[in-house]
Design a protein around this motif. Sequence first.
Motif, PDB file in Angstrom:
ATOM      1  N   GLY A 409      42.495  18.823  42.707  1.00 27.88           N
ATOM      2  CA  GLY A 409      42.367  18.912  44.160  1.00 27.88           C
ATOM      3  C   GLY A 409      42.082  20.309  44.660  1.00 27.88           C
ATOM      4  O   GLY A 409      42.068  20.545  45.876  1.00 27.88           O
ATOM      5  N   ASP A 410      41.839  21.251  43.749  1.00 29.56           N
ATOM      6  CA  ASP A 410      41.580  22.643  44.122  1.00 29.56           C
ATOM      7  C   ASP A 410      40.155  22.774  44.652  1.00 29.56           C
ATOM      8  O   ASP A 410      39.204  22.906  43.886  1.00 29.56           O
ATOM      9  CB  ASP A 410      41.790  23.544  42.902  1.00 29.56           C
ATOM     10  N   ILE A 411      40.018  22.744  45.980  1.00 30.27           N
ATOM     11  CA  ILE A 411      38.687  22.807  46.584  1.00 30.27           C
ATOM     12  C   ILE A 411      38.091  24.211  46.516  1.00 30.27           C
ATOM     13  O   ILE A 411      36.915  24.400  46.839  1.00 30.27           O
ATOM     14  CB  ILE A 411      38.716  22.320  48.057  1.00 30.27           C
ATOM     15  N   ALA A 412      38.879  25.205  46.084  1.00 34.03           N
ATOM     16  CA  ALA A 412      38.360  26.560  45.885  1.00 34.03           C
ATOM     17  C   ALA A 412      37.755  26.729  44.499  1.00 34.03           C
ATOM     18  O   ALA A 412      37.228  27.791  44.188  1.00 34.03           O
ATOM     19  CB  ALA A 412      39.466  27.592  46.097  1.00 34.03           C
ATOM     20  N   ALA A 413      37.824  25.698  43.663  1.00 28.33           N
ATOM     21  CA  ALA A 413      37.258  25.723  42.307  1.00 28.33           C
ATOM     22  C   ALA A 413      37.829  26.852  41.465  1.00 28.33           C
ATOM     23  O   ALA A 413      37.141  27.444  40.639  1.00 28.33           O
ATOM     24  CB  ALA A 413      35.732  25.813  42.361  1.00 28.33           C
ATOM     25  N   GLY A 414      39.095  27.150  41.674  1.00 31.14           N
ATOM     26  CA  GLY A 414      39.770  28.193  40.914  1.00 31.14           C
ATOM     27  C   GLY A 414      40.708  28.960  41.804  1.00 31.14           C
ATOM     28  O   GLY A 414      40.386  29.270  42.955  1.00 31.14           O
ATOM     29  N   ALA A 415      41.893  29.280  41.295  1.00 32.25           N
ATOM     30  CA  ALA A 415      42.895  29.985  42.094  1.00 32.25           C
ATOM     31  C   ALA A 415      42.340  31.295  42.630  1.00 32.25           C
ATOM     32  O   ALA A 415      41.699  32.058  41.906  1.00 32.25           O
ATOM     33  CB  ALA A 415      44.142  30.256  41.249  1.00 32.25           C
ATOM     34  N   MET A 416      42.585  31.545  43.921  1.00 33.90           N
ATOM     35  CA  MET A 416      42.097  32.764  44.562  1.00 33.90           C
ATOM     36  C   MET A 416      43.117  33.885  44.368  1.00 33.90           C
ATOM     37  O   MET A 416      43.830  34.286  45.291  1.00 33.90           O
ATOM     38  CB  MET A 416      41.823  32.496  46.040  1.00 33.90           C
ATOM     39  N   THR A 417      43.184  34.387  43.139  1.00 35.40           N
ATOM     40  CA  THR A 417      44.002  35.557  42.836  1.00 35.40           C
ATOM     41  C   THR A 417      43.100  36.783  42.803  1.00 35.40           C
ATOM     42  O   THR A 417      41.864  36.668  42.757  1.00 35.40           O
ATOM     43  CB  THR A 417      44.694  35.394  41.480  1.00 35.40           C
ATOM     44  N   LEU A 418      43.700  37.973  42.789  1.00 35.48           N
ATOM     45  CA  LEU A 418      42.898  39.196  42.742  1.00 35.48           C
ATOM     46  C   LEU A 418      42.052  39.214  41.472  1.00 35.48           C
ATOM     47  O   LEU A 418      40.850  39.498  41.512  1.00 35.48           O
ATOM     48  CB  LEU A 418      43.806  40.420  42.800  1.00 35.48           C
ATOM     49  N   ARG A 419      42.666  38.885  40.336  1.00 31.89           N
ATOM     50  CA  ARG A 419      41.928  38.926  39.072  1.00 31.89           C
ATOM     51  C   ARG A 419      40.789  37.920  39.080  1.00 31.89           C
ATOM     52  O   ARG A 419      39.655  38.244  38.680  1.00 31.89           O
ATOM     53  CB  ARG A 419      42.865  38.646  37.898  1.00 31.89           C
ATOM     54  N   GLN A 420      41.080  36.707  39.521  1.00 34.18           N
ATOM     55  CA  GLN A 420      40.043  35.681  39.475  1.00 34.18           C
ATOM     56  C   GLN A 420      39.014  35.828  40.582  1.00 34.18           C
ATOM     57  O   GLN A 420      37.969  35.166  40.535  1.00 34.18           O
ATOM     58  CB  GLN A 420      40.669  34.282  39.497  1.00 34.18           C
ATOM     59  N   SER A 421      39.289  36.671  41.550  1.00 31.98           N
ATOM     60  CA  SER A 421      38.260  36.968  42.538  1.00 31.98           C
ATOM     61  C   SER A 421      37.239  37.949  41.968  1.00 31.98           C
ATOM     62  O   SER A 421      36.067  37.931  42.354  1.00 31.98           O
ATOM     63  CB  SER A 421      38.893  37.547  43.803  1.00 31.98           C
ATOM     64  N   LEU A 422      37.693  38.800  41.032  1.00 33.05           N
ATOM     65  CA  LEU A 422      36.823  39.826  40.468  1.00 33.05           C
ATOM     66  C   LEU A 422      36.252  39.423  39.110  1.00 33.05           C
ATOM     67  O   LEU A 422      35.175  39.884  38.735  1.00 33.05           O
ATOM     68  CB  LEU A 422      37.601  41.141  40.333  1.00 33.05           C
ATOM     69  N   ALA A 423      36.975  38.618  38.358  1.00 40.45           N
ATOM     70  CA  ALA A 423      36.523  38.190  37.029  1.00 40.45           C
ATOM     71  C   ALA A 423      36.485  36.673  37.017  1.00 40.45           C
ATOM     72  O   ALA A 423      37.360  36.020  36.469  1.00 40.45           O
ATOM     73  CB  ALA A 423      37.460  38.720  35.950  1.00 40.45           C
ATOM     74  N   ARG A 424      35.446  36.130  37.612  1.00 44.46           N
ATOM     75  CA  ARG A 424      35.372  34.694  37.859  1.00 44.46           C
ATOM     76  C   ARG A 424      34.136  34.131  37.188  1.00 44.46           C
ATOM     77  O   ARG A 424      33.029  34.532  37.560  1.00 44.46           O
ATOM     78  CB  ARG A 424      35.328  34.491  39.389  1.00 44.46           C
ATOM     79  N   PRO A 425      34.220  33.254  36.191  1.00 43.68           N
ATOM     80  CA  PRO A 425      35.437  32.688  35.615  1.00 43.68           C
ATOM     81  C   PRO A 425      36.007  33.500  34.451  1.00 43.68           C
ATOM     82  O   PRO A 425      37.141  33.308  34.056  1.00 43.68           O
ATOM     83  CB  PRO A 425      34.977  31.315  35.127  1.00 43.68           C
ATOM     84  N   THR A 426      35.181  34.411  33.861  1.00 46.73           N
ATOM     85  CA  THR A 426      35.643  35.277  32.782  1.00 46.73           C
ATOM     86  C   THR A 426      35.098  36.678  33.035  1.00 46.73           C
ATOM     87  O   THR A 426      34.124  36.846  33.770  1.00 46.73           O
ATOM     88  CB  THR A 426      35.147  34.795  31.404  1.00 46.73           C
ATOM     89  N   PRO A 427      35.695  37.708  32.439  1.00 47.76           N
ATOM     90  CA  PRO A 427      35.162  39.072  32.614  1.00 47.76           C
ATOM     91  C   PRO A 427      33.823  39.234  31.884  1.00 47.76           C
ATOM     92  O   PRO A 427      33.773  39.215  30.661  1.00 47.76           O
ATOM     93  CB  PRO A 427      36.251  39.960  31.986  1.00 47.76           C
ATOM     94  N   ARG A 428      32.741  39.343  32.646  1.00 49.87           N
ATOM     95  CA  ARG A 428      31.405  39.570  32.083  1.00 49.87           C
ATOM     96  C   ARG A 428      30.626  40.471  33.025  1.00 49.87           C
ATOM     97  O   ARG A 428      30.831  40.436  34.251  1.00 49.87           O
ATOM     98  CB  ARG A 428      30.639  38.254  31.908  1.00 49.87           C
ATOM     99  N   LEU A 429      29.737  41.283  32.465  1.00 52.14           N
ATOM    100  CA  LEU A 429      28.910  42.148  33.304  1.00 52.14           C
ATOM    101  C   LEU A 429      28.064  41.321  34.266  1.00 52.14           C
ATOM    102  O   LEU A 429      27.888  41.684  35.425  1.00 52.14           O
ATOM    103  CB  LEU A 429      28.022  43.038  32.436  1.00 52.14           C
ATOM    104  N   ASP A 430      27.521  40.229  33.768  1.00 47.36           N
ATOM    105  CA  ASP A 430      26.805  39.288  34.622  1.00 47.36           C
ATOM    106  C   ASP A 430      27.622  37.996  34.620  1.00 47.36           C
ATOM    107  O   ASP A 430      27.635  37.269  33.626  1.00 47.36           O
ATOM    108  CB  ASP A 430      25.395  39.023  34.080  1.00 47.36           C
ATOM    109  N   PRO A 431      28.320  37.708  35.706  1.00 52.36           N
ATOM    110  CA  PRO A 431      29.264  36.590  35.692  1.00 52.36           C
ATOM    111  C   PRO A 431      28.623  35.203  35.617  1.00 52.36           C
ATOM    112  O   PRO A 431      29.325  34.211  35.425  1.00 52.36           O
ATOM    113  CB  PRO A 431      30.009  36.756  37.014  1.00 52.36           C
ATOM    114  N   TYR A 432      27.292  35.143  35.772  1.00 54.97           N
ATOM    115  CA  TYR A 432      26.610  33.850  35.771  1.00 54.97           C
ATOM    116  C   TYR A 432      26.106  33.472  34.367  1.00 54.97           C
ATOM    117  O   TYR A 432      25.848  32.300  34.101  1.00 54.97           O
ATOM    118  CB  TYR A 432      25.452  33.863  36.768  1.00 54.97           C
ATOM    119  N   THR A 433      25.970  34.456  33.500  1.00 50.96           N
ATOM    120  CA  THR A 433      25.508  34.187  32.149  1.00 50.96           C
ATOM    121  C   THR A 433      26.626  33.574  31.316  1.00 50.96           C
ATOM    122  O   THR A 433      27.808  33.694  31.630  1.00 50.96           O
ATOM    123  CB  THR A 433      25.031  35.473  31.460  1.00 50.96           C
ATOM    124  N   THR A 434      26.222  32.901  30.255  1.00 57.60           N
ATOM    125  CA  THR A 434      27.168  32.352  29.282  1.00 57.60           C
ATOM    126  C   THR A 434      26.674  32.755  27.890  1.00 57.60           C
ATOM    127  O   THR A 434      25.537  33.241  27.742  1.00 57.60           O
ATOM    128  CB  THR A 434      27.247  30.815  29.369  1.00 57.60           C
TER     129      THR A 434
END
Length: 485
Positions: A409-434
Amino acid sequence: MTDAAIVGTGPNGLAAAVTLARAGLKVALFEKADTLGGGLRSVPLFDSRVVHDICSAVHPMAAASAFFRRFDLQARGVRLLQPDIPYAHPLPDGGAAAAWRSVTRTAAHLGADADRWTRLMGPLVARSRSVVDLVLSDQRTLPRDPAAAVRFATRVLAHTTGLGAFRTEEAKALLTGVAAHAVGRLPSPASAAVAMLLGHTAHSSGWPLPEGGSARIADALAADITAHGGAFHTGWHVRDLSELGDVPLVLLDVSPKEFLALAGSRLPGRYRNALARFRYGPGAAKADFLVDGPIPWTNPLVGRAGTVHLGGTHADIVRQENATAAGRRIPDPFVLVVDPAVTDPGRASGARRPVWAYAHVPHGDTRDPVDLIRTRIEAYAPGFTDTVIASRGMSAASYEMYNPNYVGGDIAAGAMTLRQSLARPTPRLDPYTTPLPGVYLCSASTPPGPSVHGMCGHLAALSALRRHHGVSTPPSLGPKEKALL
């Protein structure tokens, strides 16, 4: 031949498709549901003449984000209607606080906090576009307007630590109600950032409702994609990336949980473990009501607002949000209410009109929220129950079944914490790449996070265009402009 496949047609999947199609790529979109739109769906639930928004209803970021500014919804026939009062907050004693479009008018009703409100919001409003672009960025690039960044950061710090505290209950409750949109613990850096972003846009670009319902935004995006050669495949549940064949680019408007299911053992162990550690926040439980008249608010001022926050005093809201974040069920959760016909009279059919509401509840909560929300509204609008013709509830757990991106039921698609606001979903230079070549994430689980702004999809698509096609100039998005390639 298909140049790019997009899984998921929420606002970010659609924004990614618009961006790629405008660059000249042949795009195919795959949607599990029978209708596209994700959080932008609108349907008649009880009366064929009355349309209800199933997920989102009010769209501050659709009026403010760089993607939608360039896409130009108004030029495409989508009217964003502005209420006189973007949001209001009734208080237990029968009083109410209201945020008007004007900072000055809002401050005039806040007594001893008038100057504080003006000093808080005024400088942000003066640089609103820069503030919005700062927050709705990839969180990796330097701000183009350092002054706006400083104004925003100092206010976030002050309201995280309590140094910016107001004196009057009206001002405290008004701002805390906005901070609660972060759906998590209060106070926190994330909730303060949300309060500054949403709070100031109420006085600048506004908190509009799309005339006719949220689906109008999705329809406009889809029309542009189709006009530029894109194809939609609805009712198609992609369960494995192999189903997409040898498409050079894949953009996924999905949660990390869903990405793990799609990619499986293809992902390196370290990255897979990082995705598995991604945290989801509290849930939203939704109720839709068909009523036979306006909500009978005790304080008439509340009835003029586009959005209403039901939380009581500042202390009440802090208690509610912290209990919910800790996983405790409480009888008086924070509730958001929208009576769309206040702003868009065409949403009513005679006396009949929709009422949209959701409550913040613990992650994965299975309770039907109708009575919970109805009781909360009744406390500030005696007689509301008597106006209800029909109702439907969707628990937090059911929300995930409706849209897999809303985990628990998390409509934010991930907890809005300080860490997860900056490293979302994982710490990467380009956060959209996998780690998978040509595969990108573009959901609200990537920067800049939740809300209908399209920036997660747009920025992911720009990253893909740079890396795979050498395109460094963003394509034009206006209704009469041509493709790049």
